[in-house]
Design a protein around this motif. Structure first.
Motif, PDB file in Angstrom:
ATOM      1  N   ASP A  67       0.599  12.935   2.554  1.00 28.66           N
ATOM      2  CA  ASP A  67       1.265  14.064   3.357  1.00 28.66           C
ATOM      3  C   ASP A  67       0.211  15.183   3.889  1.00 28.66           C
ATOM      4  O   ASP A  67       0.423  15.682   4.758  1.00 28.66           O
ATOM      5  CB  ASP A  67       2.342  14.668   2.443  1.00 28.66           C
ATOM      6  CG  ASP A  67       3.110  15.602   2.939  1.00 28.66           C
ATOM      7  OD1 ASP A  67       3.597  15.484   3.993  1.00 28.66           O
ATOM      8  OD2 ASP A  67       3.634  16.722   2.366  1.00 28.66           O
ATOM      9  N   TRP A  68      -0.968  15.114   2.984  1.00 33.93           N
ATOM     10  CA  TRP A  68      -1.944  16.098   3.526  1.00 33.93           C
ATOM     11  C   TRP A  68      -2.642  15.539   4.740  1.00 33.93           C
ATOM     12  O   TRP A  68      -3.144  16.120   5.678  1.00 33.93           O
ATOM     13  CB  TRP A  68      -2.976  16.323   2.426  1.00 33.93           C
ATOM     14  CG  TRP A  68      -4.262  17.046   2.648  1.00 33.93           C
ATOM     15  CD1 TRP A  68      -4.124  18.616   2.825  1.00 33.93           C
ATOM     16  CD2 TRP A  68      -5.375  16.577   2.859  1.00 33.93           C
ATOM     17  NE1 TRP A  68      -5.339  18.932   3.142  1.00 33.93           N
ATOM     18  CE2 TRP A  68      -6.263  17.771   3.196  1.00 33.93           C
ATOM     19  CE3 TRP A  68      -6.069  15.477   2.807  1.00 33.93           C
ATOM     20  CZ2 TRP A  68      -7.737  17.776   3.286  1.00 33.93           C
ATOM     21  CZ3 TRP A  68      -7.431  15.465   2.993  1.00 33.93           C
ATOM     22  CH2 TRP A  68      -8.217  16.514   3.376  1.00 33.93           C
ATOM     23  N   LEU A  69      -2.922  14.114   4.731  1.00 37.75           N
ATOM     24  CA  LEU A  69      -3.587  13.454   5.529  1.00 37.75           C
ATOM     25  C   LEU A  69      -2.623  13.554   7.208  1.00 37.75           C
ATOM     26  O   LEU A  69      -3.699  13.785   8.358  1.00 37.75           O
ATOM     27  CB  LEU A  69      -4.324  12.070   5.526  1.00 37.75           C
ATOM     28  CG  LEU A  69      -5.231  12.076   4.400  1.00 37.75           C
ATOM     29  CD1 LEU A  69      -5.359  10.555   3.767  1.00 37.75           C
ATOM     30  CD2 LEU A  69      -6.603  12.553   4.987  1.00 37.75           C
ATOM     31  N   TRP A  70      -1.775  13.140   6.832  1.00 39.26           N
ATOM     32  CA  TRP A  70      -0.737  13.098   7.996  1.00 39.26           C
ATOM     33  C   TRP A  70       0.498  14.007   7.650  1.00 39.26           C
ATOM     34  O   TRP A  70       1.785  13.312   7.467  1.00 39.26           O
ATOM     35  CB  TRP A  70      -0.356  11.638   8.403  1.00 39.26           C
ATOM     36  CG  TRP A  70      -1.758  10.784   8.700  1.00 39.26           C
ATOM     37  CD1 TRP A  70      -2.134  10.724   9.962  1.00 39.26           C
ATOM     38  CD2 TRP A  70      -2.348   9.925   7.892  1.00 39.26           C
ATOM     39  NE1 TRP A  70      -3.445   9.952   9.880  1.00 39.26           N
ATOM     40  CE2 TRP A  70      -3.392   9.274   8.510  1.00 39.26           C
ATOM     41  CE3 TRP A  70      -2.338   9.493   6.661  1.00 39.26           C
ATOM     42  CZ2 TRP A  70      -4.549   8.485   8.066  1.00 39.26           C
ATOM     43  CZ3 TRP A  70      -3.106   8.665   6.066  1.00 39.26           C
ATOM     44  CH2 TRP A  70      -4.154   8.093   6.958  1.00 39.26           C
ATOM     45  N   PRO A  71       0.416  15.099   8.224  1.00 36.35           N
ATOM     46  CA  PRO A  71       1.421  16.026   7.728  1.00 36.35           C
ATOM     47  C   PRO A  71       2.756  15.605   8.495  1.00 36.35           C
ATOM     48  O   PRO A  71       2.631  14.971   9.496  1.00 36.35           O
ATOM     49  CB  PRO A  71       1.285  17.316   8.071  1.00 36.35           C
ATOM     50  CG  PRO A  71      -0.304  17.084   8.587  1.00 36.35           C
ATOM     51  CD  PRO A  71      -0.665  15.795   8.563  1.00 36.35           C
ATOM     52  N   ARG A  78       1.266  12.742  -1.963  1.00 34.03           N
ATOM     53  CA  ARG A  78       0.698  14.087  -1.654  1.00 34.03           C
ATOM     54  C   ARG A  78      -0.601  14.133  -0.584  1.00 34.03           C
ATOM     55  O   ARG A  78      -0.863  14.651   0.232  1.00 34.03           O
ATOM     56  CB  ARG A  78       0.520  14.758  -2.848  1.00 34.03           C
ATOM     57  CG  ARG A  78       1.687  15.259  -3.684  1.00 34.03           C
ATOM     58  CD  ARG A  78       1.155  16.219  -4.700  1.00 34.03           C
ATOM     59  NE  ARG A  78       0.573  15.644  -5.861  1.00 34.03           N
ATOM     60  CZ  ARG A  78       0.943  15.283  -6.820  1.00 34.03           C
ATOM     61  NH1 ARG A  78       2.095  14.961  -7.036  1.00 34.03           N
ATOM     62  NH2 ARG A  78       0.298  14.561  -7.858  1.00 34.03           N
ATOM     63  N   LEU A  79      -1.292  12.869  -1.092  1.00 36.03           N
ATOM     64  CA  LEU A  79      -2.595  12.634  -0.207  1.00 36.03           C
ATOM     65  C   LEU A  79      -2.348  12.333   1.307  1.00 36.03           C
ATOM     66  O   LEU A  79      -2.811  12.823   2.197  1.00 36.03           O
ATOM     67  CB  LEU A  79      -3.630  11.610  -0.731  1.00 36.03           C
ATOM     68  CG  LEU A  79      -4.673  11.175   0.113  1.00 36.03           C
ATOM     69  CD1 LEU A  79      -5.592  12.426   0.148  1.00 36.03           C
ATOM     70  CD2 LEU A  79      -5.320  10.022  -0.832  1.00 36.03           C
ATOM     71  N   GLN A 130       2.663   7.946   7.472  1.00 33.21           N
ATOM     72  CA  GLN A 130       2.315   7.936   6.080  1.00 33.21           C
ATOM     73  C   GLN A 130       2.724   6.590   5.522  1.00 33.21           C
ATOM     74  O   GLN A 130       1.810   5.852   4.677  1.00 33.21           O
ATOM     75  CB  GLN A 130       2.941   8.843   5.311  1.00 33.21           C
ATOM     76  CG  GLN A 130       2.540  10.352   5.777  1.00 33.21           C
ATOM     77  CD  GLN A 130       3.312  11.532   4.986  1.00 33.21           C
ATOM     78  OE1 GLN A 130       4.254  11.205   4.322  1.00 33.21           O
ATOM     79  NE2 GLN A 130       3.215  12.452   5.858  1.00 33.21           N
TER      80      GLN A 130
END
Length: 167
Positions: free
Chosen positions: A152-156, A149-150, A79
């Motif tokens: 985190d969603w793409l690469w948790p 947040r984006l 991230q």
């Protein structure tokens, strides 16, 4: 060959941009590219416009190195790398666009600002690099949370990162 490349960049600012990107990719250092360009503009080898594009290219060129190096990363490490990539790509697109508006459109922008601050080319180029990084940071700051947040969603987060979080 070096003189031929320098002569070619006099007629094509995009070649200077790509040259800066390539040099930054090879050296893995935006700072090294900036210092080399500052030295060359101070010696009269490069024009202020050429040097500006090399600096912009150097900023985006380090992104390609980081993309390759970060390809195996996961979670928050990836991230952070992707955020930095976006930062540099956004900055380069913005500042190259401003460069052409200034050069072709005659609208006083970055080069006009730095030339008003200092008459010395190497100081102007140091200021171009500073303006680039400060302006992009100011523009990105308001959207850090949504971008986070984006990312985190793409690469948790990895399982180890989730386990290490305070509950």
């Amino acid at each position: 060959w070096f003189q031929a490349v320098m002569n070619a960049t006099r007629t094509s600012y995009l070649l200077a941009l790509f040259g800066g990107a390539l040099l930054s990719f090879v050296t893995q250092s935006t700072t090294a590219v900036t210092l080399i360009a500052l030295t060359m503009v101070n010696a009269g080898v490069l024009s202020v416009q050429q040097c500006t594009m090399i600096i912009y290219g150097g900023n985006v060129g380090s992104t390609f190195s980081r993309m390759i190096l970060a390809s195996g990363l996961r979670g928050s490490s990836r991230q952070i790398a992707r955020f930095q990539d976006g930062f540099k790509i956004l900055g380069t697109v913005l500042f190259v666009s401003l460069f052409y508006v200034e050069i072709l459109g005659g609208v006083p922008l970055v080069l006009a600002l730095v030339s008003r601050i200092s008459g010395e080319a190497h100081v102007q180029m140091a200021l171009v690099n500073l303006v680039y990084n400060v302006v992009v940071a100011v523009l990105v700051t308001p959207v850090v949370k949504p971008v986070g947040r984006l990312l985190d969603w793409l690469w948790p987060a990895t399982a180890a990162e989730d386990f290490a979080k305070v509950q």
